[in-house]
Design an enzyme around this catalytic site. Sequence first.
Site, PDB file in Angstrom:
ATOM      1  N   ASN A 114       4.792  -3.294  -2.169  1.00  0.00           N
ATOM      2  CA  ASN A 114       5.229  -4.680  -1.916  1.00  0.00           C
ATOM      3  C   ASN A 114       6.735  -4.798  -2.096  1.00  0.00           C
ATOM      4  O   ASN A 114       7.341  -4.130  -2.948  1.00  0.00           O
ATOM      5  CB  ASN A 114       4.473  -5.673  -2.798  1.00  0.00           C
ATOM      6  N   ILE A 115       7.332  -5.635  -1.251  1.00  0.00           N
ATOM      7  CA  ILE A 115       8.790  -5.842  -1.266  1.00  0.00           C
ATOM      8  C   ILE A 115       9.027  -7.350  -1.315  1.00  0.00           C
ATOM      9  O   ILE A 115       8.760  -8.051  -0.327  1.00  0.00           O
ATOM     10  CB  ILE A 115       9.453  -5.217  -0.017  1.00  0.00           C
ATOM     11  N   GLU A 116       9.473  -7.821  -2.472  1.00  0.00           N
ATOM     12  CA  GLU A 116       9.643  -9.270  -2.651  1.00  0.00           C
ATOM     13  C   GLU A 116      11.035  -9.721  -2.230  1.00  0.00           C
ATOM     14  O   GLU A 116      11.910  -8.903  -1.920  1.00  0.00           O
ATOM     15  CB  GLU A 116       9.350  -9.628  -4.119  1.00  0.00           C
ATOM     16  N   GLU A 137       0.198  -3.403   1.757  1.00  0.00           N
ATOM     17  CA  GLU A 137      -0.692  -3.040   2.865  1.00  0.00           C
ATOM     18  C   GLU A 137       0.011  -3.197   4.207  1.00  0.00           C
ATOM     19  O   GLU A 137      -0.125  -2.366   5.107  1.00  0.00           O
ATOM     20  CB  GLU A 137      -1.933  -3.930   2.867  1.00  0.00           C
ATOM     21  N   CYS A 195      -4.794  -9.481   0.235  1.00  0.00           N
ATOM     22  CA  CYS A 195      -4.693 -10.921   0.511  1.00  0.00           C
ATOM     23  C   CYS A 195      -5.224 -11.215   1.923  1.00  0.00           C
ATOM     24  O   CYS A 195      -5.441 -10.298   2.730  1.00  0.00           O
ATOM     25  CB  CYS A 195      -3.255 -11.398   0.361  1.00  0.00           C
TER      26      CYS A 195
HETATM   27  N1  THU Z   1       0.594  -8.253  -3.078  1.00  0.00           N
HETATM   28  C1  THU Z   1       0.408  -7.137  -2.310  1.00  0.00           C
HETATM   29  O1  THU Z   1       1.330  -6.320  -2.120  1.00  0.00           O
HETATM   30  N2  THU Z   1      -0.804  -6.938  -1.751  1.00  0.00           N
HETATM   31  C2  THU Z   1      -1.859  -7.793  -1.896  1.00  0.00           C
HETATM   32  O2  THU Z   1      -2.840  -7.683  -1.161  1.00  0.00           O
HETATM   33  C3  THU Z   1      -1.814  -8.822  -2.926  1.00  0.00           C
HETATM   34  C4  THU Z   1      -0.429  -9.240  -3.302  1.00  0.00           C
HETATM   35  C5  THU Z   1       1.903  -8.469  -3.685  1.00  0.00           C
HETATM   36  C6  THU Z   1       2.668  -9.620  -3.086  1.00  0.00           C
HETATM   37  C7  THU Z   1       3.577  -9.996  -4.230  1.00  0.00           C
HETATM   38  O3  THU Z   1       4.739  -9.183  -4.181  1.00  0.00           O
HETATM   39  C8  THU Z   1       2.794  -9.627  -5.486  1.00  0.00           C
HETATM   40  O4  THU Z   1       1.763  -8.760  -5.052  1.00  0.00           O
HETATM   41  C9  THU Z   1       2.195 -10.814  -6.225  1.00  0.00           C
HETATM   42  O5  THU Z   1       1.451 -11.603  -5.364  1.00  0.00           O
END
Ligand code: THU
Length: 136
Positions: free
Chosen positions: A42-44, A55, A90
């Site tokens: 994940n990249i925020e 994903e 998600c």
């Molecule tokens: N996140 C994912 O990378 N995949 C998911 O299916 C659930 C959520 C990440 C998004 C965000 O950076 C962090 O988890 C918290 O929601």
Amino acid sequence: MTNADLIALAREMTLHSYAPYSHFHVGAALLCRDGRVYTGCNIENAAFGPTVCAERVAFFSAVRDGARDFERIAIVGGEEGRITSFTPPCGVCRQVMREFCRDDFTVVLSDGREIREFPLAALLPQSFSPADLGKE
Ligand code: THU
């Protein structure tokens, strides 16, 4: 490639996670039917909206390379990368999976101890798909 191998690659990917806001580090490893594996984290983003899940990073990297035929994806996540519970994908990521995968595509999750498998059809029943636009 076993589920345990795929989970290990996903776990390794959590080390690349950029999650300064949620502190929730996620890794994913996507197995193509030809044996290739694409990973993602994940990249925020400070503006929140542009944040992408692990994903989708894995899927879009694969599609960028011309891969279109997928078998399984492993996903793990946890606060500061500590994997103590299952991290289900998600809704947006489930829809992205549906774009490229059939109902028998498998989502593999782990809480660090146990490994569980879910068919995409179970995670996204009655889904809207390319078929609904006459594209399958
Ligand atoms: N996140 C994912 O990378 N995949 C998911 O299916 C659930 C959520 C990440 C998004 C965000 O950076 C962090 O988890 C918290 O929601």
